[in-house]
Design a protein around this motif. Structure first.
Motif, PDB file in Angstrom:
ATOM      1  N   ARG A  18     -14.751  21.599  -2.982  1.00  0.00           N
ATOM      2  CA  ARG A  18     -15.754  20.846  -2.217  1.00  0.00           C
ATOM      3  C   ARG A  18     -16.939  20.403  -3.062  1.00  0.00           C
ATOM      4  NH1 ARG A  18     -17.068  21.713   3.617  1.00  0.00           N
ATOM      5  NH2 ARG A  18     -15.180  22.411   4.642  1.00  0.00           N
ATOM      6  N   TYR A  43     -10.318  15.555   4.647  1.00  0.00           N
ATOM      7  CA  TYR A  43     -11.106  16.674   4.123  1.00  0.00           C
ATOM      8  C   TYR A  43     -12.557  16.269   3.866  1.00  0.00           C
ATOM      9  CZ  TYR A  43      -6.264  17.607   3.081  1.00  0.00           C
ATOM     10  OH  TYR A  43      -4.918  17.754   3.198  1.00  0.00           O
ATOM     11  N   PRO A  44     -13.474  17.223   4.018  1.00  0.00           N
ATOM     12  CA  PRO A  44     -14.834  16.957   3.553  1.00  0.00           C
ATOM     13  C   PRO A  44     -14.780  16.644   2.055  1.00  0.00           C
ATOM     14  CG  PRO A  44     -14.717  19.034   4.763  1.00  0.00           C
ATOM     15  CD  PRO A  44     -13.321  18.590   4.541  1.00  0.00           C
ATOM     16  N   VAL A  51     -20.264  12.855  10.191  1.00  0.00           N
ATOM     17  CA  VAL A  51     -19.131  12.527   9.330  1.00  0.00           C
ATOM     18  C   VAL A  51     -17.884  12.462  10.194  1.00  0.00           C
ATOM     19  CG1 VAL A  51     -18.736  14.938   8.658  1.00  0.00           C
ATOM     20  CG2 VAL A  51     -17.915  13.114   7.192  1.00  0.00           C
ATOM     21  N   ASP A  65     -10.837  23.598  -0.176  1.00  0.00           N
ATOM     22  CA  ASP A  65     -12.141  24.213   0.092  1.00  0.00           C
ATOM     23  C   ASP A  65     -12.835  24.640  -1.194  1.00  0.00           C
ATOM     24  OD1 ASP A  65     -12.132  23.847   2.756  1.00  0.00           O
ATOM     25  OD2 ASP A  65     -11.317  25.832   3.250  1.00  0.00           O
ATOM     26  N   PRO A 113     -20.106  23.762   3.353  1.00  0.00           N
ATOM     27  CA  PRO A 113     -19.754  23.275   4.690  1.00  0.00           C
ATOM     28  C   PRO A 113     -20.973  22.849   5.519  1.00  0.00           C
ATOM     29  CG  PRO A 113     -18.551  25.280   4.177  1.00  0.00           C
ATOM     30  CD  PRO A 113     -19.504  25.050   3.043  1.00  0.00           C
ATOM     31  N   TYR A 123     -23.404  18.553   5.779  1.00  0.00           N
ATOM     32  CA  TYR A 123     -23.564  17.385   6.660  1.00  0.00           C
ATOM     33  C   TYR A 123     -24.584  17.665   7.762  1.00  0.00           C
ATOM     34  CZ  TYR A 123     -19.359  15.861   4.205  1.00  0.00           C
ATOM     35  OH  TYR A 123     -18.461  15.514   3.222  1.00  0.00           O
ATOM     36  N   LEU A 167     -13.921  12.307   9.735  1.00  0.00           N
ATOM     37  CA  LEU A 167     -12.804  12.383   8.787  1.00  0.00           C
ATOM     38  C   LEU A 167     -11.560  11.792   9.444  1.00  0.00           C
ATOM     39  CD1 LEU A 167     -13.523  16.005   7.500  1.00  0.00           C
ATOM     40  CD2 LEU A 167     -14.244  13.830   6.503  1.00  0.00           C
ATOM     41  N   ASN A 217     -16.223   8.960   1.526  1.00  0.00           N
ATOM     42  CA  ASN A 217     -16.953  10.234   1.522  1.00  0.00           C
ATOM     43  C   ASN A 217     -16.560  10.988   0.255  1.00  0.00           C
ATOM     44  OD1 ASN A 217     -18.188  12.673   2.495  1.00  0.00           O
ATOM     45  ND2 ASN A 217     -16.202  13.327   3.273  1.00  0.00           N
TER      46      ASN A 217
END
Ligand SMILES: Cc1cc2nc3c(=O)[nH]c(=O)nc-3n(C[C@H](O)[C@H](O)[C@H](O)COP(=O)(O)OP(=O)(O)OC[C@H]3O[C@@H](n4cnc5c(N)ncnc54)[C@H](O)[C@@H]3O)c2cc1C
Length: 423
Positions: A61, A39-40, A75, A58, A65, A68, A77, A11
């Motif tokens: 990124r 983490y994203p 997703v 954050d 947020p 997705y 994680l 990702n």
């Protein structure tokens, strides 16, 4: 068993580009992204900013947020894909789930190489390729006055730059005769070394770390390294930055691999319905005419986008990439691409140094095949575009390295088509 039309392992740059690309073609097919990071998706090149200034993940990124949900992507994680049955189209994850997929993308990136130096298991020895690495290093810093960085490539230099900003005493130990030897020529490497030295970094080239030692009673924590020849450098932290290798553990013995997953121009691996992109795979290098792992962000994004299109059924060919970097170290901007130093007779360098800025363009048969810029990288975009489009530049080659070079320096028919030359 869960079922998804598309499963993307990884990702990050490649996986995100692929997901976006799939959605452009297929608005509704189910997508699952897996990441063993917590983490994203975030910008990996920015992890040094966590070390130097505490930047949060954050603020790194790759997407807001809501991304997705808006893209209707599931997703997961902190979830690792651990086994693949490519014939049955089943992927198993470390939480015990089995997922049936129609199309699979291996955007698994790379993993840091840790040389087998005795003592590398001691507390205080780190790698530096993930946000968690940056957090662990930052947490250790209160106990650190002196750092040794093993490796003078771009990861080592990023770490050195960040640690100097934290007032840590930094030594880089590099086995080769100069830093950034893979992406710069001798002149530009020397400029980086000078900038680093001016910033207080000690650079030891042509040297190797032979052991990592501990003077503590328990023998657990790092207190020095020993170099070849026996010299000792006291330190409380060692960062291993000798390079990365394609992360292929999930598919070893399943898809064809030769130091990277092998893919065709559609980013298909040797196994039907399985694709790869980014640092994990070998890409066609359009300058060198060969296949190689090109571990840079733009290659992961471009290759991921093509893989995504093909997975969704819109045939697209990836015309390849080449080594490409643009980075600032110790206040010096550097940019490089393609062939930067070659003894080949057919290769011609056009170089100029002016007011502390070094500009070099490398030509083969009148076409740009490489560049190195240090001090001013503002024109790298245009040169890169000329290179990628294989524009004959022999008639105006000197202008490419002039201080005032710009689109208007190009022949009229070229700058009139400037839409095709990205600045
Ligand atoms: C410190 C640093 C600085 C950099 N600076 C630059 C720069 O300035 N410019 C540049 O062009 N490039 C830079 N790079 C390189 C760039 O970050 C990479 O080329 C890029 O991140 C590759 O993207 P990717 O999607 O292929 O893989 P990655 O970004 O490596 O992502 C792969 C993801 O897949 C996950 N994964 C792997 N296997 C599994 C599994 N089995 N199950 C679940 N998840 C898995 C990994 O944990 C990771 O999150 C830098 C790299 C580092 C480390």
């Amino acid at each position: 068993m869960e079922q998804y039309k598309y499963v993307i392992v990884g990702n990050s740059a490649g996986g995100m580009a692929a997901a976006r690309s799939i959605r452009k073609v297929d608005a509704s097919g189910s997508i699952l992204m897996l990441s063993d990071e917590r983490y994203p998706a975030y910008s990996r090149p920015l992890i040094a900013k966590h070390l130097s200034e505490g930047k949060s993940v954050d603020r790194m990124r790759l997407a807001p947020p809501s991304f997705y949900d808006e893209m209707r992507i599931d997703v997961r994680l902190a979830t690792k894909a651990v086994a693949l049955d490519s014939a049955a189209h089943v992927l198993r994850t470390d939480d015990g789930n089995e997922i049936l997929w129609e199309q699979l993308l291996l955007a698994t990136g790379s993993t840091p190489v840790v040389p087998p130096v005795p003592g590398s298991e001691r507390a205080g020895v780190f790698t530096f390729t993930t946000f968690d690495d940056a957090m662990r290093i930052a947490a250790h810093l209160p106990a650190v006055e002196r750092a040794v960085i093993v490796g003078g490539g771009f990861i080592g230099l990023s770490a050195a730059d960040a640690l100097r900003k934290r007032k840590i005493d930094v030594t880089i130990v590099e086995m080769l005769p100069r830093v950034l030897a893979g992406m710069l020529d001798e002149t530009a490497s020397a400029m980086v070394e000078e900038a680093a030295t001016d910033a207080g970094v000690r650079i030891m080239t042509g040297r190797r770390v032979e052991s990592i030692n501990s003077d503590s009673l328990t023998g657990r924590t790092v207190s020095s390294v020993t170099l070849d020849g026996g010299a000792r450098l006291p330190c409380e932290i060692v960062i291993m930055a000798v390079g990365v290798r394609a992360r292929t553990d999930l598919v070893d013995g399943i898809v064809d691999i030769d130091r990277g997953i092998l893919v065709d121009e559609y980013m298909r691996t040797s196994v039907p319905d399985v694709y790869s992109c980014g640092d994990a795979c070998k890409t066609h290098d359009y300058v060198r005419g060969s296949q190689g792992v090109i571990a840079v962000w733009p290659n992961a994004v471009a290759g991921g986008a093509v893989a995504g299109s093909n997975m969704a059924g819109a045939a697209q060919v990836y015309d390849g990439a080449t080594t490409l970097n643009a980075l600032p170290y110790f206040g010096l901007s550097i940019g490089s691409a393609g062939i930067v130093a070659s003894p080949d007779d057919d290769i011609e360098d056009v170089a100029r140094t002016e007011r502390g800025c070094y500009r070099k363009v490398t030509l083969k048969h009148g076409v740009v095949v490489g560049m190195v810029f240090a001090g001013d990288t503002s024109k790298c975009g245009v040169i890169h575009a000329l290179m990628k489009k294989k524009v004959p530049v022999g008639d105006f080659k000197e202008s490419l390295v002039a201080e005032d070079f710009g689109l208007l320096s190009l022949p009229r028919e070229l700058w009139q088509s400037q839409v095709t030359l990205e600045e």
